[in-house]
Design an enzyme around this catalytic site. Sequence first.
Site, PDB file in Angstrom:
ATOM      1  N   VAL A   1       0.894  -1.134  -0.096  1.00 51.37           N
ATOM      2  CA  VAL A   1      -0.021   0.022  -0.001  1.00 51.37           C
ATOM      3  C   VAL A   1       0.941   1.260   0.091  1.00 51.37           C
ATOM      4  O   VAL A   1       1.609   1.392   0.763  1.00 51.37           O
ATOM      5  CB  VAL A   1      -1.092   0.123   1.352  1.00 51.37           C
ATOM      6  CG1 VAL A   1      -1.623   1.472   1.261  1.00 51.37           C
ATOM      7  CG2 VAL A   1      -1.974  -0.925   1.238  1.00 51.37           C
TER       8      VAL A   1
ATOM      9  N   ASP B   1      10.420  -5.388   8.817  1.00 53.30           N
ATOM     10  CA  ASP B   1       9.106  -4.953   9.636  1.00 53.30           C
ATOM     11  C   ASP B   1       9.115  -6.296  10.440  1.00 53.30           C
ATOM     12  O   ASP B   1      10.140  -7.357  10.585  1.00 53.30           O
ATOM     13  CB  ASP B   1       8.017  -4.673   9.182  1.00 53.30           C
ATOM     14  CG  ASP B   1       6.952  -4.115  10.122  1.00 53.30           C
ATOM     15  OD1 ASP B   1       7.367  -2.977  10.899  1.00 53.30           O
ATOM     16  OD2 ASP B   1       6.005  -4.790  10.365  1.00 53.30           O
TER      17      ASP B   1
ATOM     18  N   ALA C   1       4.478   4.163   2.792  1.00 51.85           N
ATOM     19  CA  ALA C   1       4.115   3.031   2.317  1.00 51.85           C
ATOM     20  C   ALA C   1       4.172   1.948   3.335  1.00 51.85           C
ATOM     21  O   ALA C   1       5.004   1.635   4.283  1.00 51.85           O
ATOM     22  CB  ALA C   1       4.858   2.807   1.141  1.00 51.85           C
ATOM     23  N   LYS C   2       3.696   0.515   3.014  1.00 53.90           N
ATOM     24  CA  LYS C   2       3.854  -0.457   3.900  1.00 53.90           C
ATOM     25  C   LYS C   2       3.559  -1.844   3.048  1.00 53.90           C
ATOM     26  O   LYS C   2       2.813  -1.891   2.177  1.00 53.90           O
ATOM     27  CB  LYS C   2       2.898  -0.480   5.104  1.00 53.90           C
ATOM     28  CG  LYS C   2       3.317  -1.476   6.214  1.00 53.90           C
ATOM     29  CD  LYS C   2       4.671  -0.586   7.015  1.00 53.90           C
ATOM     30  CE  LYS C   2       5.019  -1.725   8.266  1.00 53.90           C
ATOM     31  NZ  LYS C   2       5.984  -0.720   9.068  1.00 53.90           N
ATOM     32  N   GLY C   3       4.135  -2.968   3.409  1.00 50.66           N
ATOM     33  CA  GLY C   3       3.586  -4.264   2.737  1.00 50.66           C
ATOM     34  C   GLY C   3       3.215  -5.231   3.758  1.00 50.66           C
ATOM     35  O   GLY C   3       3.840  -5.250   4.859  1.00 50.66           O
TER      36      GLY C   3
END
Length: 428
Positions: free
Chosen positions: A72, A158, A117-119
């Site tokens: 995202v 992460d 952003a992050k996944g």
Amino acid sequence: MSSQPQSVPSYLHADDLGPWGNYLRQVDRVAPYLGSLSRWLETLKRPKRILIVDVPIELDNGTVAHFEGYRVQHNVSRGPGKGGVRYHQDVTLSEVMALSAWMSVKNAAVNVPYGGAKGGIRVDPRALSRGELERVTRRYTSEIGIIIGPNTDIPAPDVNTNEQIMAWMMDTYSMNQGQTATGVVTGKPITLGGSLGRREATGRGVFVVGCEAARRTGLSIEGARVAVQGFGNVGGIAARLFQEAGAKVVAVQDHTGSLYKSGGINAGALLEHVAKTGGVAGFAGAEVMANDEFWSVETDILVPAALENQITEKNAGKIRTKIIVEGANGPTTTAADDILHDKGILVIPDVVANAGGVTVSYFEWVQDFSSFFWTENEINERLERVMREAFTAVWQVSSEQKVSMRTAAFIVACKRILMAREMRGLYP
Ligand code: NAD
């Protein structure tokens, strides 16, 4: 003009928005402080781009398994998207959306030139062999390869992802591009363009803002009593640095138990013990304490550096400290925040306190672009400067507007993001 509520996306359940709902409430809290920029507020309530991918791999037993993956990009007004990738069996789209938005806020709060952003992948990495883990990582990277890149969106580690996974991601992206692109991810091994100081950066940042908060409230670090929940990468390093500066680490808690010593636990020795045994339990240099007593130990500085939602309305009333420095992401619930505020406890929010990690990730990316690597001293000095500047900007808004440091951090960050949005204008 339609006046219908715009920020509930059709792809989430309106009555259970999960973490994304928490984020929306935080944004609503800052809306009154944004002045004319509030006309752009809806920008913050919508991720720019969401990619959901199927990640099929062949398992070692010859069967094929499918995992759901996400990337995202919440906002890229200030620069490329930036944020980690989480591997967990319970990852949801709502969670990845919220984490991507918090990255936008964090990156703007410390003023690094990134969006957010992050996944994530819905997978339990502990149930996979090393080969399976590599195949999941490579297929996921190929699938999100259409939107990531050194100038577009830069993943990082992460929960449950590490340097090795970053190396596989960098290699997969590079193979697809036909050239080595070290700047596509950060948190890489040093031999592949990683940065010195990255591993300690978050704990060091926690220490730096803790010292700033102490200085401004007239608390001396020399002799200050510190308690740390979570003795891993963030909590362990922060504890060691506080001790080196003359503070006493009087209480520690991790998933294996809680320890107390009024004269101060030797943080260096405890780090060695944790490295050997996996937890603080069994450490001879302190007394064992019941887990629920941890929160009521009288301290000057408390560092939650384990998990989210640890300080709630159940234990916030018991806390006897002056300053809380949030090493973890989201350790304090909104209800607890209000209780702590009423008790006069100063809370330095996660988006500032634990931003040392993304700051040194930014340094790693800059070093990769220039193929020129800095010394650890240079990195630590620059990190300290960025953290102090971020703290000062948020402190100033908190004092002027008479709001908590958390609301102030959101005000500072949201203004920066929306100012960029306004100056760029709408395309086309
Ligand atoms: P880590 O895995 O190194 O350490 C986690 C620690 O939390 C361990 O000591 C573990 O025992 C403890 N813990 C786990 N469950 C617990 C429980 N139920 N009660 C008490 N303690 C418990 O992880 P880390 O990298 O130190 O991350 C800690 C927090 O900091 C997370 O919220 C993470 O998202 C956040 N954070 C980390 C970084 C980073 O660069 N590592 C950056 C920003 C934010």
